[in-house]
Structures are given as structure tokens and as C-alpha cells.
Design an enzyme around this catalytic site. Structure first.
Site, PDB file in Angstrom:
ATOM      1  N   HIS A   1       0.948  -0.866   0.096  1.00 44.25           N
ATOM      2  CA  HIS A   1       0.235  -0.384   0.244  1.00 44.25           C
ATOM      3  C   HIS A   1       0.408   1.345   0.018  1.00 44.25           C
ATOM      4  O   HIS A   1       1.246   2.159   1.083  1.00 44.25           O
ATOM      5  CB  HIS A   1      -0.857  -0.121   1.579  1.00 44.25           C
ATOM      6  CG  HIS A   1      -1.768   1.316   1.411  1.00 44.25           C
ATOM      7  ND1 HIS A   1      -3.098   0.608   1.331  1.00 44.25           N
ATOM      8  CD2 HIS A   1      -1.741   2.838   1.204  1.00 44.25           C
ATOM      9  CE1 HIS A   1      -4.110   1.380   1.461  1.00 44.25           C
ATOM     10  NE2 HIS A   1      -3.342   3.039   1.184  1.00 44.25           N
TER      11      HIS A   1
ATOM     12  N   HIS B   1       1.433   5.201  -2.552  1.00 43.59           N
ATOM     13  CA  HIS B   1       0.714   6.117  -3.527  1.00 43.59           C
ATOM     14  C   HIS B   1       1.472   7.022  -4.010  1.00 43.59           C
ATOM     15  O   HIS B   1       2.566   7.253  -3.209  1.00 43.59           O
ATOM     16  CB  HIS B   1       0.011   6.821  -2.615  1.00 43.59           C
ATOM     17  CG  HIS B   1      -1.335   6.228  -1.811  1.00 43.59           C
ATOM     18  ND1 HIS B   1      -2.580   6.227  -2.973  1.00 43.59           N
ATOM     19  CD2 HIS B   1      -1.548   5.640  -1.041  1.00 43.59           C
ATOM     20  CE1 HIS B   1      -3.638   5.727  -1.584  1.00 43.59           C
ATOM     21  NE2 HIS B   1      -2.991   5.561  -1.089  1.00 43.59           N
TER      22      HIS B   1
ATOM     23  N   HIS C   1      -9.742   1.052  -0.018  1.00 44.50           N
ATOM     24  CA  HIS C   1      -9.636   2.141   1.086  1.00 44.50           C
ATOM     25  C   HIS C   1     -10.908   2.318   1.847  1.00 44.50           C
ATOM     26  O   HIS C   1     -11.774   2.614   1.317  1.00 44.50           O
ATOM     27  CB  HIS C   1      -9.052   3.820   1.005  1.00 44.50           C
ATOM     28  CG  HIS C   1      -8.033   3.335   0.213  1.00 44.50           C
ATOM     29  ND1 HIS C   1      -7.111   3.357  -0.886  1.00 44.50           N
ATOM     30  CD2 HIS C   1      -7.019   4.138   1.460  1.00 44.50           C
ATOM     31  CE1 HIS C   1      -5.972   3.407  -0.528  1.00 44.50           C
ATOM     32  NE2 HIS C   1      -5.818   4.204   0.328  1.00 44.50           N
TER      33      HIS C   1
ATOM     34  N   GLU D   1     -11.044   3.785   7.094  1.00 41.17           N
ATOM     35  CA  GLU D   1      -9.695   4.805   7.771  1.00 41.17           C
ATOM     36  C   GLU D   1     -10.539   5.732   8.521  1.00 41.17           C
ATOM     37  O   GLU D   1     -10.629   6.256   9.303  1.00 41.17           O
ATOM     38  CB  GLU D   1      -9.239   5.047   6.879  1.00 41.17           C
ATOM     39  CG  GLU D   1      -7.161   5.981   7.424  1.00 41.17           C
ATOM     40  CD  GLU D   1      -7.311   6.793   5.852  1.00 41.17           C
ATOM     41  OE1 GLU D   1      -7.815   6.262   4.666  1.00 41.17           O
ATOM     42  OE2 GLU D   1      -6.008   6.813   5.721  1.00 41.17           O
TER      43      GLU D   1
ATOM     44  N   ASP E   1       2.254   3.751   2.744  1.00 38.27           N
ATOM     45  CA  ASP E   1       0.743   5.224   2.467  1.00 38.27           C
ATOM     46  C   ASP E   1       1.238   5.702   1.352  1.00 38.27           C
ATOM     47  O   ASP E   1       0.978   5.964   0.589  1.00 38.27           O
ATOM     48  CB  ASP E   1       0.386   5.147   4.002  1.00 38.27           C
ATOM     49  CG  ASP E   1      -1.028   5.493   3.076  1.00 38.27           C
ATOM     50  OD1 ASP E   1      -1.700   5.452   2.086  1.00 38.27           O
ATOM     51  OD2 ASP E   1      -2.124   5.998   4.068  1.00 38.27           O
ATOM     52  N   ASP E   2       2.253   6.488   2.714  1.00 38.76           N
ATOM     53  CA  ASP E   2       2.618   8.161   1.424  1.00 38.76           C
ATOM     54  C   ASP E   2       3.292   8.754   2.704  1.00 38.76           C
ATOM     55  O   ASP E   2       3.562   9.517   3.402  1.00 38.76           O
ATOM     56  CB  ASP E   2       1.185   9.185   1.617  1.00 38.76           C
ATOM     57  CG  ASP E   2       0.413   8.731   0.834  1.00 38.76           C
ATOM     58  OD1 ASP E   2       0.533   8.686   0.527  1.00 38.76           O
ATOM     59  OD2 ASP E   2      -1.113   8.835   1.726  1.00 38.76           O
TER      60      ASP E   2
HETATM   61  N1  ADE Z   1      -5.004   8.590  -0.752  1.00 35.82           N
HETATM   62  C1  ADE Z   1      -3.308   8.855  -0.847  1.00 35.82           C
HETATM   63  N2  ADE Z   1      -2.812   8.418   1.286  1.00 35.82           N
HETATM   64  C2  ADE Z   1      -4.095   8.702   1.190  1.00 35.82           C
HETATM   65  C3  ADE Z   1      -5.146   7.498   2.461  1.00 35.82           C
HETATM   66  N3  ADE Z   1      -4.094   7.731   3.393  1.00 35.82           N
HETATM   67  N4  ADE Z   1      -6.293   7.488   2.736  1.00 35.82           N
HETATM   68  C4  ADE Z   1      -7.397   7.808   1.764  1.00 35.82           C
HETATM   69  N5  ADE Z   1      -6.686   8.112   0.159  1.00 35.82           N
HETATM   70  C5  ADE Z   1      -5.377   8.390  -0.004  1.00 35.82           C
HETATM   71 ZN    ZN Z   2      -3.468   4.882   1.280  1.00 35.86          ZN
END
Ligand code: ADE
Ligand code: ZN
Length: 326
Positions: A10, A12, A190, A193, A271-272
């Protein structure tokens, strides 16, 4: 835990862009992005919804296939420093050519070329999951799904949905997920969350996904936790992301250990990563120190990730070897 080889499911691609890389591109293109960085040059945002805005502002300087080639190289070089040997990355035709299939093919070719280069130089394998953006709406998602169906194959292995979980309902996106499934793509969404257990249930029932991105708020509903465990649904858990965005106040209150102990299949991802000041090595270190997890517990995360990866059988075998699991 830098030395341990790792797999993440996961990630992005735009969300993994080092801020220095984005600032450099903004300067080259004379775009003023000063508002999205703090004095130290890190991304700055106030909450999840502001994070999405900052994410999209940073992404706005990525305007050509060549930009994505450079981005992919920068991201994979960073991942390899944590000894990540396999990653699945979310790719959005929304940002890569405005959902035009011809343009998307050009972006994809550039990303793949960079991934091939990184594989031969750093030994890291990358695969792509095409992702629609929930708050862009179901109509755009259909166009994204068409890009996915047209490029489904050995490298594009999955289809998913990201973005604002509070926008619309999973069933609004059933058509797109059906199209992707019929093209042979594996599915993830997703959910759980920013939405509660009902959001996870809707993703399972209406999109028929086999993995859930995050899914951690399933912990609020014992029956759902049981269902996830019984059906072998894999969660792409991103604890550092959840803590940074305030889904949970701190690492000790994160439910990953409770979900695992209830028999749910959990994996760990970033994630990011630069948005959340994390790396895969950092995630593994925090899990070890917070939950007293030993190396075998961390290796089990890798095994689950390898088993749940959307790649083909030959790649999975290579991955098992790289993870020292076979
Ligand atoms: N796009 C990038 N990071 C995200 C996240 N944590 N939740 C939803 N969309 C995303
Ligand atoms: Zn994500």
C-alpha cells in the site's frame, strides 16, 4: 530493522514523492508551491482533508511521463534504503494524462521503464494497482476503470479506490470494480480509515474486494473482525499514517496487534511516507518497540504480504526468496 527485507502492498506513488523532488520540479516549472511546505521543507497540512488538498497540489507539478519516470526512480531509491524488495503502488490515471487511455499508456510506459531500472539496480520489484479517487465521483471512476481494463496484464495487477472515504458510497463504484474484475484485475479498496465498520462491510459486499486498505476501524465491531478473519480478508495496515493523520492518537492505541491476535491477516505499509515522516524500516521498528514484536512477528507480516500480493506465481516465488521465506 533496516536490514530485514520487506514487502509493502500500500504505497501511493505521488504520496511517496520526496518533498525535495517536488520542490525541485516546482522550481523548474515556476510553480509556487510554498504554501504546502513548512520552514524545514516538509509537507504541511492540518487534517486528512487538508492532506488530500496538499497531496493534489504537490501532484500538480507532475505533468509529463518524464516527470513520473523521475518520480518512480526517486521513490524506489528511497524504498530500497529500507530494504523493501517488493512494493505495489497505487497509480492514478486521473493525475497521469487525465484518464485518456492513450496518454495513460505513455505514463505507464515511463513508470515501468523506471521500475525496470530500479529492479536491476536496487533489486526492488514494483507492480501497479490502478486507483480511482472517490471524491472525484463515479463517472470519472468509470473512465479510470477503462484505463485499467485496457492496460491490465502482467505489470498492472490490481484496481482500487482511494480518496475521501466520506464521499459517496462504495456501491456507486460497483460498475468500475466489475469492469476491472472482468479484465482480470485483483481488487482492493480504502475503507475503515475515516469510515467505521459499515464502510468496510460496504466495500466487501458492494465492491467484492479481497484486500482492504487500512480497515483498522473494523476493530469497533467484533462480528466484522470475525468475518475478516474467517474470510481471510487481508488488511493493508499503515500504522504510521493512521497516527500522523489522527485516526488513532498514538502507536500503543493502534489496533494492529489486536486485529492480528483475533486472527485477521495483517500486512504493514507506509501509505504516503514523507507526508507521515515514516519509512518501512521505521514502521517495523515502531511495531517491534510498541508491541514487543520479535523478528518472527515481523517476518510473518512479510509472509502475509507475499501471499496476498497481486503479482503472478513466478514473481511471488522470487519474492519469497528475496524475503528469505522459502
Ligand atoms: N490517498 C493518499 N493517501 C490516502 C489515504 N491515507 N487515504 C485515502 N486516500 C489517500
Ligand atoms: Zn492509502
Amino acid at each position: 530493522m533496516t536490514g530485514l527485507p520487506k514487502a509493502e502492498l500500500h504505497l501511493h506513488l505521488e504520496g511517496a514523492a520526496p518533498p525535495l523532488f517536488i520542490r525541485g520540479l516546482a522550481k523548474e516549472k515556476s510553480v509556487d508551491l510554498s504554501g504546502i511546505f513548512d520552514a524545514a521543507g516538509h509537507y504541511v497540512y492540518t487534517d486528512f482533508w487538508d492532506f488530500l488538498k496538499v497531496y493534489e497540489a504537490a501532484t500538480s507539478v507532475l505533468t509529463t511521463p518524464e516527470d513520473y519516470h523521475r518520480l518512480t526512480l526517486a521513490v524506489l531509491e528511497q524504498s530500497s534504503l529500507s530494504n523493501v524488495v517488493y512494493a505495489e503502488t497505487f497509480l492514478s490515471p486521473d493525475f497521469c494524462g487525465g484518464r485518456d487511455v492513450g496518454a495513460w499508456r505513455e505514463y505507464l510506459a515511463a513508470i515501468r521503464e523506471a521500475a525496470d531500472h530500479a529492479e536491476s539496480h536496487h533489486g526492488i520489484i514494483l507492480r501497479g494497482i490502478i486507483t480511482c479517487i472517490r471524491h472525484f465521483g463515479p463517472e470519472k471512476a468509470r473512465e479510470t476503470a477503462l484505463c485499467a481494463a485496457e492496460t491490465a496484464g502482467d505489470w498492472i495487477v490490481g484496481f482500487g479506490i482511494a480518496g475521501d472515504e466520506k464521499a459517496g458510497e462504495p456501491k456507486d463504484f460497483s460498475y468500475s470494480f466489475d469492469m476491472a474484475r472482468e479484465a482480470g484485475l485483483r481488487l482492493t479498496a480504502h475503507a475503515g480509515e475515516w469510515g467505521g465498520p459499515e464502510s468496510v462491510r460496504a466495500a466487501l459486499d458492494d465492491l467484492k474486494v479481497e484486500r482492504i486498505g487500512h480497515g483498522v476501524r473494523a476493530i469497533e465491531d467484533g462480528a466484522l473482525v470475525e468475518r475478516l478473519a474467517e474470510d481471510g480478508i487481508v488488511l493493508e495496515v499503515c500504522p504510521g499514517s493512521n497516527v500522523a493523520l489522527g485516526v488513532f492518537p498514538d502507536w500503543p492505541s493502534h489496533p494492529i496487534a489486536r486485529l492480528r491476535d483475533a486472527g485477521v491477516k495483517v500486512t504493514v505499509s507506509t501509505d504516503d511516507p514523507p507526508f507521515f515522516h515514516t519509512t518501512m524500516a521505521h514502521e517495523f521498528d515502531r511495531l517491534a518497540e510498541t508491541f514487543d514484536w520479535a523478528e518472527d512477528d515481523l517476518k510473518a507480516l512479510n509472509r502475509t504480504a507475499a501471499e496476498a500480493a497481486f503479482c503472478d506465481a513466478a514473481t511471488r516465488e522470487t519474492l519469497m526468496t528475496k524475503l528469505e521465506l522459502s
